[in-house]
Every structure is written in structure tokens, then in C-alpha cells.
Motif scaffolding. Structure first.
Motif, short mmCIF file in Angstrom:
data_model
loop_
_atom_site.label_atom_id
_atom_site.label_comp_id
_atom_site.label_asym_id
_atom_site.label_seq_id
_atom_site.Cartn_x
_atom_site.Cartn_y
_atom_site.Cartn_z
N GLU A 69 -7.57 -3.20 -1.87
CA GLU A 69 -7.91 -2.01 -1.09
C GLU A 69 -7.58 -2.25 0.38
O GLU A 69 -8.33 -2.93 1.07
CB GLU A 69 -9.41 -1.68 -1.23
CG GLU A 69 -9.88 -1.48 -2.66
CD GLU A 69 -9.09 -0.43 -3.43
OE1 GLU A 69 -8.65 0.57 -2.84
OE2 GLU A 69 -8.90 -0.63 -4.63
N GLY A 70 -6.49 -1.73 0.86
CA GLY A 70 -6.11 -1.86 2.26
C GLY A 70 -5.55 -3.22 2.62
O GLY A 70 -5.78 -4.21 1.93
N SER A 71 -4.83 -3.26 3.74
CA SER A 71 -4.16 -4.50 4.14
C SER A 71 -5.13 -5.62 4.50
O SER A 71 -4.78 -6.79 4.43
CB SER A 71 -3.23 -4.24 5.32
OG SER A 71 -3.95 -3.73 6.42
N GLY A 115 0.81 -1.22 0.00
CA GLY A 115 0.00 0.00 0.00
C GLY A 115 0.84 1.26 0.00
O GLY A 115 0.36 2.33 0.38
#
Length: 134
Positions: free
Chosen positions: A117-119, A90
Motif C-alpha cells: 500500500e503506497g511507496s 503503484g
């Protein structure tokens, strides 16, 4: 001790090559021996994520190829296994992130590149699996 030195030397060399490669617009870790590449699209204009696997040092790299606000995921699995291992990057556009993996010499695996989208997100828009060898 010799194996540790080889890994440390390889890791430092790959880090330096990755930084230089991004500045030059070429694949990370080119100086580290056999490097395998996977993208999230077969159409070059649509590629937004790349994954690299450097056999020397067993380094997996995720690279974000677009200023689109999406993160990327580098995935690997053992040859045709259903268990997929995913690593999230990211850090943003044109920033490569590396993971030092460990495989027995000659192990066949597959890699692919995805968006994420995001960890804690789920990888999507993944490309096809590409073969690599440790």
C-alpha cells in the motif's frame, strides 16, 4: 561503448516486449533470454502480483495482476541473504514497471512478488522466494 550499446539495446527490446506482452497476456521480456517469474500465490486464481527477472539486461519487473486497489512490490535478495531489496509499483492493474539492476554475470539471487500500500508501505502477502541467475 559496446557494453553500453548492449544494455541500451536490451532495455529498448525489453520495453517493447513488455508492452507487446501485456497486450498479448504473456510474461514481460520473453524475448530477452532467460526470464524468471515469482508470484504472490501458488493458487493461480489467487495471484494478484507477479515479479519477473530478465537475466539479459538484469531487468526486474513488477506487474499488478488484479483490479483491487493494491500496489505491488518486486523484491530481490542475494541467495538466502537476510537483506531484502524492494521496489514498489503503484501504477495500477496490468501496468508493468521495470528497474534496471546490475549484477556480475552468473550471480544467483532470489525474487518474490508482494502486495504493498503506497511507496512508503510495507510489503505483505508475499509469495515464496524463487531462484534466478544473472
Amino acid at each position: 561503448m559496446r557494453k553500453f550499446h548492449r544494455r541500451l539495446t536490451s532495455a529498448l527490446g525489453i520495453a517493447a516486449a513488455s508492452a507487446s506482452a501485456l497486450a498479448l497476456g504473456v510474461a514481460p521480456a520473453l524475448a530477452a533470454g532467460e526470464v524468471y517469474e515469482a508470484t504472490n500465490s501458488i493458487v493461480s486464481a489467487d495471484i494478484t502480483a507477479k515479479t519477473y527477472f530478465a537475466a539479459d539486461g538484469e531487468i526486474l519487473t513488477a506487474l499488478d495482476m488484479a483490479k483491487d486497489g493494491h500496489g505491488t512490490a518486486a523484491q530481490w535478495r542475494y541467495n538466502s541473504s537476510s537483506a531484502t531489496h524492494s521496489y514498489y509499483n503503484g501504477y495500477g492493474y496490468a501496468v508493468a514497471h521495470d528497474w534496471d539492476l546490475s549484477f556480475a554475470e552468473g550471480t544467483t539471487l532470489q525474487i518474490r512478488a508482494c502486495l504493498q500500500e503506497g511507496s512508503d508501505g510495507t510489503p505483505y502477502s508475499c509469495g515464496g522466494w524463487q531462484y534466478a541467475k544473472a
